[in-house]
Write a protein that holds these residues in place. Structure first.
Motif, short mmCIF file in Angstrom:
data_model
loop_
_atom_site.label_atom_id
_atom_site.label_comp_id
_atom_site.label_asym_id
_atom_site.label_seq_id
_atom_site.Cartn_x
_atom_site.Cartn_y
_atom_site.Cartn_z
N GLY A 37 -22.66 126.71 102.61
CA GLY A 37 -23.55 127.84 102.82
C GLY A 37 -22.84 129.13 103.18
N ILE A 38 -21.51 129.12 103.19
CA ILE A 38 -20.73 130.30 103.55
C ILE A 38 -20.06 130.85 102.29
CG2 ILE A 38 -18.84 131.17 104.99
CD1 ILE A 38 -21.28 130.09 106.57
N ALA A 39 -20.36 132.09 101.96
CA ALA A 39 -19.83 132.67 100.72
C ALA A 39 -18.33 132.91 100.80
CB ALA A 39 -20.56 133.97 100.39
N LEU A 63 -25.88 136.46 87.90
CA LEU A 63 -26.23 135.45 88.90
C LEU A 63 -27.70 135.54 89.24
CD1 LEU A 63 -23.18 136.51 90.95
CD2 LEU A 63 -23.37 134.26 89.94
N THR A 64 -28.37 134.40 89.29
CA THR A 64 -29.78 134.38 89.66
C THR A 64 -29.96 133.57 90.94
OG1 THR A 64 -30.19 132.41 88.31
CG2 THR A 64 -30.59 134.56 87.28
N VAL A 65 -30.99 133.93 91.68
CA VAL A 65 -31.41 133.16 92.84
C VAL A 65 -32.84 132.72 92.57
CG1 VAL A 65 -31.85 133.17 95.32
CG2 VAL A 65 -29.90 134.44 94.38
N VAL A 66 -33.07 131.41 92.63
CA VAL A 66 -34.38 130.85 92.35
C VAL A 66 -34.89 130.18 93.62
CG1 VAL A 66 -35.62 129.14 90.96
CG2 VAL A 66 -33.78 130.50 89.93
N GLY A 79 -34.05 136.79 92.64
CA GLY A 79 -33.08 137.86 92.52
C GLY A 79 -32.22 137.68 91.27
N LEU A 80 -31.79 138.81 90.72
CA LEU A 80 -30.89 138.84 89.58
C LEU A 80 -29.78 139.83 89.92
CD1 LEU A 80 -30.19 138.18 86.59
CD2 LEU A 80 -31.62 140.13 85.97
N ALA A 92 -25.90 137.96 95.86
CA ALA A 92 -26.63 136.77 95.42
C ALA A 92 -26.52 135.66 96.47
CB ALA A 92 -26.11 136.29 94.08
N ALA A 93 -25.34 135.47 97.02
CA ALA A 93 -25.13 134.43 98.03
C ALA A 93 -25.94 134.72 99.28
CB ALA A 93 -23.65 134.31 98.36
#
Length: 105
Positions: A37-39, A63-66, A79-80, A92-93
């Motif tokens: 969970g850490i970018a 990058l997408t966030v679903v 997010g895109l 994104a992260a």
């Protein structure tokens, strides 16, 4: 790895089994519990350095966030993010951490 995708797909994914095993080894040595969970973490730093060394091939990351819709429960795009470097991944992260992970003490 902490947070997947971005340049991990290029270097670890294309690198085959040896690159996958090496990335898992680095994660294990550093401590997976410190990375999940850490970018930004040591393995991401290695991949960023590799990106700097590979400038002949222009790359654009999408990058997408679903996540689940609060009302319907359906999966929706939250997010895109598009870019050629770490900034798009970091955004994104950050959103992914808020949308998809439940942190426990």
């Amino acid at each position: 790895m902490g947070m997947a995708n971005y340049n991990k797909n290029m270097f670890v994914g294309v690198g085959g089994a040896a690159a996958i095993h090496l990335s898992h080894h680095i994660g294990a040595v550093y401590g997976m519990e410190r990375m999940m969970g850490i970018a930004w973490n040591p393995l991401r730093a290695i991949l960023e350095e590799a990106s700097k060394q590979t400038t002949r091939l222009p790359l654009l990351y999408v990058l997408t966030v679903v996540g689940r819709d609060d009302a319907s429960g359906d999966l929706v795009t939250r997010g895109l993010f598009v870019g050629d470097g770490y900034t798009a991944f970091a955004k994104a992260a950050d959103l992914s951490l808020k949308v998809t992970l439940t942190l426990t003490p």
